[in-house]
Design an enzyme around this catalytic site. Sequence first.
Site, PDB file in Angstrom:
ATOM      1  CB  THR A  45      -0.927  -0.001   1.227  1.00 53.42           C
ATOM      2  OG1 THR A  45      -1.698  -1.209   1.230  1.00 53.42           O
ATOM      3  CG2 THR A  45      -1.875   1.186   1.186  1.00 53.42           C
ATOM      4  CE1 TYR A 108     -16.030  -0.848  -7.892  1.00 51.58           C
ATOM      5  CE2 TYR A 108     -17.087  -2.915  -8.462  1.00 51.58           C
ATOM      6  CZ  TYR A 108     -17.059  -1.534  -8.488  1.00 51.58           C
ATOM      7  OH  TYR A 108     -18.082  -0.846  -9.100  1.00 51.58           O
ATOM      8  CE1 TYR A 134      -2.076  -4.700   4.601  1.00 55.52           C
ATOM      9  CE2 TYR A 134      -1.081  -4.658   2.411  1.00 55.52           C
ATOM     10  CZ  TYR A 134      -1.505  -3.999   3.550  1.00 55.52           C
ATOM     11  OH  TYR A 134      -1.362  -2.637   3.647  1.00 55.52           O
TER      12      TYR A 134
END
Length: 208
Positions: A45, A108, A134
């Site tokens: 990220t 999503y 994760y």
Amino acid sequence: MSLSGVVPPIGTPLTDGDRVDEAALRRLTRYLVGAGVNGILANGTMGGFAFLTDEEQLRAISIVVSEVNGAIPVMGGLGETSTVRAVQKAKQIARLGVTHLSILPPFYFHASQEHLFSYFSEVAAAVDLPVFLYDNPVMTKNHIHPETVARLRESVPHLAGVKESNQDCVNLQKMIDLNGGEGFSILTGSEFLIVVGLQMGCNGFIGG
């Protein structure tokens, strides 16, 4: 291979056009290795993977692996929207020479725990290297429950650990209670919980 200690998620310096700045990324990698970190997460990220093309994601990981040159473990980050896309990219990342693969839940669409169990099982089966889950529910909207991690540990022999970025301390304690122990690394991914996480029993942290 278990991971512990300080594992920074390396940023990805960019040039114009969102291309990886190789010279800058190599300098940053050398700085971290020289500082004595215990590993590096590339294309996470903090690395801005969601902004990059697939080609640039793989290039960023490859550069870090090359610059580290075996000195410390390198975890390659994988975030995708579907199983077929994730399996393909997992194989590509594995070929770059990383020591571990970090896998986000698909994002999503909302996924049930059964969907996540199947997703991680299929992606992990595509590679022959230690895998980290994760959990980052703020970004993916799909939280991996500690019980699901425990199920995956029973069925995925090369599941090496979890990066837990959920800031819920009750959830973290449950993760440690169900999954803590030798051979499985629980790393907090929240900078706000580094000290608390270590006190609770985490093996280290992945914090930017």
